[in-house]
Write an enzyme that holds these catalytic residues in place. Structure first.
Site, short mmCIF file in Angstrom:
data_model
loop_
_atom_site.label_atom_id
_atom_site.label_comp_id
_atom_site.label_asym_id
_atom_site.label_seq_id
_atom_site.Cartn_x
_atom_site.Cartn_y
_atom_site.Cartn_z
N GLY A 169 50.45 58.58 55.36
CA GLY A 169 51.28 60.01 55.40
C GLY A 169 52.68 59.46 56.48
O GLY A 169 52.89 58.36 56.75
N LYS A 227 30.13 72.43 62.13
CA LYS A 227 29.05 72.79 62.79
C LYS A 227 29.08 73.60 64.17
O LYS A 227 28.81 74.58 64.39
CB LYS A 227 27.91 71.89 62.86
CG LYS A 227 26.51 72.40 63.10
CD LYS A 227 25.52 71.02 62.80
CE LYS A 227 25.00 70.61 64.22
NZ LYS A 227 24.26 69.17 64.04
N TYR A 234 36.72 53.55 47.84
CA TYR A 234 37.14 55.08 47.64
C TYR A 234 36.25 55.85 46.93
O TYR A 234 35.38 56.92 47.42
CB TYR A 234 38.39 54.84 46.69
CG TYR A 234 39.09 56.28 46.73
CD1 TYR A 234 39.73 57.09 47.78
CD2 TYR A 234 39.47 57.04 45.33
CE1 TYR A 234 40.36 58.14 47.79
CE2 TYR A 234 39.84 58.16 45.35
CZ TYR A 234 40.34 58.97 46.45
OH TYR A 234 41.07 59.92 46.25
N LYS A 269 33.59 58.80 48.63
CA LYS A 269 33.96 59.98 48.30
C LYS A 269 32.48 60.63 47.85
O LYS A 269 32.36 61.75 48.35
CB LYS A 269 34.99 60.13 47.27
CG LYS A 269 36.27 60.08 47.89
CD LYS A 269 36.78 61.05 48.54
CE LYS A 269 38.23 61.01 48.96
NZ LYS A 269 38.62 62.10 49.81
N ARG A 285 51.40 55.29 42.83
CA ARG A 285 50.72 55.73 41.70
C ARG A 285 51.62 56.02 40.61
O ARG A 285 52.81 56.01 40.70
CB ARG A 285 50.55 57.41 42.45
CG ARG A 285 49.47 57.29 43.39
CD ARG A 285 49.10 58.94 43.89
NE ARG A 285 49.49 59.15 45.38
CZ ARG A 285 48.89 59.90 46.17
NH1 ARG A 285 48.01 60.41 45.67
NH2 ARG A 285 49.46 60.19 47.36
P1 NAD Z 1 47.96 60.82 51.06
O1 NAD Z 1 47.73 59.60 51.45
O2 NAD Z 1 49.49 61.31 50.98
O3 NAD Z 1 47.42 61.76 52.36
C1 NAD Z 1 46.27 61.55 53.27
C2 NAD Z 1 46.57 61.63 54.47
O4 NAD Z 1 45.30 61.12 55.26
C3 NAD Z 1 47.67 60.66 55.17
O5 NAD Z 1 48.57 61.47 55.72
C4 NAD Z 1 47.04 59.64 56.21
O6 NAD Z 1 47.70 59.30 57.00
C5 NAD Z 1 45.99 60.55 56.54
N1 NAD Z 1 44.72 59.69 56.96
C6 NAD Z 1 44.14 58.78 56.25
N2 NAD Z 1 43.09 58.25 56.95
C7 NAD Z 1 42.84 58.97 58.25
C8 NAD Z 1 42.23 59.13 59.39
N3 NAD Z 1 41.24 58.18 59.39
N4 NAD Z 1 42.34 60.03 60.24
C9 NAD Z 1 43.52 60.80 60.10
N5 NAD Z 1 44.28 60.82 59.16
C10 NAD Z 1 43.91 59.96 58.14
O7 NAD Z 1 47.15 61.37 50.00
P2 NAD Z 1 46.98 62.61 49.23
O8 NAD Z 1 47.41 62.47 47.92
O9 NAD Z 1 47.53 64.01 50.02
O10 NAD Z 1 45.45 62.94 49.09
C11 NAD Z 1 44.97 63.94 50.28
C12 NAD Z 1 43.27 64.15 49.74
O11 NAD Z 1 43.12 64.46 48.59
C13 NAD Z 1 42.61 62.64 50.05
O12 NAD Z 1 41.23 63.10 50.62
C14 NAD Z 1 42.43 62.44 48.47
O13 NAD Z 1 41.19 61.59 48.43
C15 NAD Z 1 42.37 63.83 47.62
N6 NAD Z 1 42.77 63.46 46.46
C16 NAD Z 1 44.25 63.26 46.00
C17 NAD Z 1 44.65 63.23 44.78
C18 NAD Z 1 45.80 62.91 44.16
O14 NAD Z 1 46.15 62.86 43.10
N7 NAD Z 1 46.87 63.09 45.11
C19 NAD Z 1 43.38 63.30 43.81
C20 NAD Z 1 42.21 63.24 44.30
C21 NAD Z 1 41.76 63.46 45.42
N1 UDP Z 2 49.44 52.80 36.03
C1 UDP Z 2 50.47 52.25 35.29
N2 UDP Z 2 51.79 51.87 35.80
C2 UDP Z 2 52.06 52.06 37.26
C3 UDP Z 2 50.98 52.75 37.98
C4 UDP Z 2 49.87 53.31 37.32
O1 UDP Z 2 50.46 52.21 34.06
O2 UDP Z 2 52.92 51.64 37.72
C5 UDP Z 2 48.36 53.30 35.34
C6 UDP Z 2 47.04 52.93 36.02
O3 UDP Z 2 46.66 51.85 35.30
C7 UDP Z 2 46.32 54.18 35.60
C8 UDP Z 2 47.05 55.35 35.70
O4 UDP Z 2 48.27 54.77 35.62
O5 UDP Z 2 45.50 53.80 34.26
C9 UDP Z 2 47.07 56.38 36.66
O6 UDP Z 2 47.32 55.48 37.99
P1 UDP Z 2 47.43 55.66 39.41
O7 UDP Z 2 47.46 54.78 40.14
O8 UDP Z 2 48.20 57.10 39.61
O9 UDP Z 2 45.94 56.86 39.75
P2 UDP Z 2 44.53 56.80 39.06
O10 UDP Z 2 43.98 58.00 38.37
O11 UDP Z 2 44.06 55.39 38.59
O12 UDP Z 2 43.50 57.04 40.38
#
Ligand code: NAD
Ligand code: UDP
Length: 314
Positions: free
Chosen positions: A37, A107, A147, A151, A188
């Site tokens: 972040g 909790k 990951y 999760k 991404r």
């Molecule tokens: P992001 O990487 O932008 O944000 C995650 C944040 O968590 C960051 O600010 C990072 O510094 C913080 N962090 C990581 N490890 C930490 C720790 N040990 N202690 C304290 N802070 C920590 O990602 P995001 O896209 O905002 O994702 C947020 C949540 O949503 C995550 O749990 C992710 O798995 C989940 N999620 C996101 C997506 C998506 O498409 N963005 C999809 C599925 C799940």
């Molecule tokens: N991808 C791609 N080009 C890029 C980044 C990602 O073709 O520059 C593809 C990747 O292989 C996947 C999809 O886009 O099939 C989505 O990737 P992302 O990393 O956003 O998230 P994912 O859904 O795989 O967690």
């Protein structure tokens, strides 16, 4: 005023969630270790008297200043495949030990906790679209498993705390979400494609580009997270949150190139191992329970995201 803790609050989704909660007059504690972040995402909130930032790691013993918390959104974890593969050990520990720490805190405080899980728990899905009842098709021993499996562990841990300690907890499985504040270099697909298009660099599709994803704009996602948290009857439930609008990566690349008037070439690179071939949420349970569905079309959301990247590149 009720106190809400947002772990991962300086991240992409977490920072938008903090904005939303501050706007609804909650007192917000944002906890983050800045692994993926950025302070920039929350800079505008730092002077707000209802906002407190705690720099801390959820895997480490927690600050004793975390008191009187009513709600915990546990979002801390790298989310982009590039990030979690750069930090595989941190990812494992954050989603396992970090989640246990947050469940313990919930909790102790008798707080309601929402655990951010992911569509990755479905792996490379053999059922399409994916319903919450689908168990998934996940490789436990590969580059994405730090990951996916941590999760899945987080979900199991939540189940145990729900049933052993009567915890007030819900799980959300978040599908691909995009929007302003995604780091330019987070790897991404939406950030990569837009930033390549804006600089007329090649847009790189991994594999043949027929794989699909479904893209949810961040404001819709935040609305969904808060509905799960603040609606009665969500305890012990798992909800998919995402936008069912499904695109192949070929179509997404063409769409972004068009929308940015870009001269970028579209090229292909090798597909990374275990990359899911298709992904689309079945959101009928979430719609039924919470009367929630995304309202921002992919066209509108991409436009806002393109504007954001243009504004920070200037
Ligand atoms: P992001 O990487 O932008 O944000 C995650 C944040 O968590 C960051 O600010 C990072 O510094 C913080 N962090 C990581 N490890 C930490 C720790 N040990 N202690 C304290 N802070 C920590 O990602 P995001 O896209 O905002 O994702 C947020 C949540 O949503 C995550 O749990 C992710 O798995 C989940 N999620 C996101 C997506 C998506 O498409 N963005 C999809 C599925 C799940
Ligand atoms: N991808 C791609 N080009 C890029 C980044 C990602 O073709 O520059 C593809 C990747 O292989 C996947 C999809 O886009 O099939 C989505 O990737 P992302 O990393 O956003 O998230 P994912 O859904 O795989 O967690």
């Amino acid at each position: 005023m009720q106190k809400v803790l947002v772990t991962g609050g300086a991240g992409f989704i977490g920072s938008h969630l903090c904005d939303f909660l501050i706007g609804k007059d909650y007192e917000v504690i944002c906890l983050d270790n800045f692994l993926t972040g950025s302070k920039k995402n929350i800079e505008h909130l730092l002077d707000n008297p209802n906002f407190e930032f705690v720099e801390s790691d959820v895997t480490k013993p927690l600050s004793s200043s975390l008191l009187d918390i009513s709600y915990i959104f546990h979002l801390a974890s790298p989310a982009s495949p590039v990030d979690y593969q750069n930090y595989p050990e941190e990812t494992l520990l954050t989603n396992s030990m970090g989640t246990i720490n947050m469940l313990e805190l919930a909790k102790k405080m008798s707080a309601k906790i929402l655990i951010a899980s992911t569509s990755e728990v479905y792996g490379d899905p053999l059922e399409h679209p994916q319903k919450e009842t689908y168990w998934g098709n996940v490789n436990t021993f590969g580059p994405r498993s730090c990951y996916d499996e941590s999760k899945r562990f987080a979900e199991s841990a939540t189940y145990v705390y729900l049933h052993k300690y009567n915890l007030d907890a819900s799980v959300v499985r978040i599908f691909n979400t995009y929007g302003p504040r995604m780091q330019v270099n987070d790897g991404r697909v939406v950030s990569n494609f837009i930033n390549a298009a804006l600089t007329n660099e090649p847009i790189t599709i991994y594999g043949d580009g027929t794989q699909t994803r479904s893209f949810c704009f961040v404001s819709d996602l935040v609305e969904g997270l808060t509905k799960v948290m603040f609606t009665e009857g969500t305890t012990g439930e798992v909800f998919n949150l995402g936008n069912p609008e499904e695109y192949s990566m070929n179509d997404l690349a063409k769409k972004i190139r068009e929308m940015t008037d870009s001269a970028s070439d579209i090229i292909n690179k090798e597909l990374p191992p275990d990359d899911p071939k298709q992904r689309r949420p079945d959101i009928s349970k979430t719609e039924r329970f919470l009367n929630w569905k995304p309202v921002v079309s992919v066209d509108k959301g991409l436009l806002k995201t393109i504007e954001y990247y243009k504004s920070i590149n200037n």
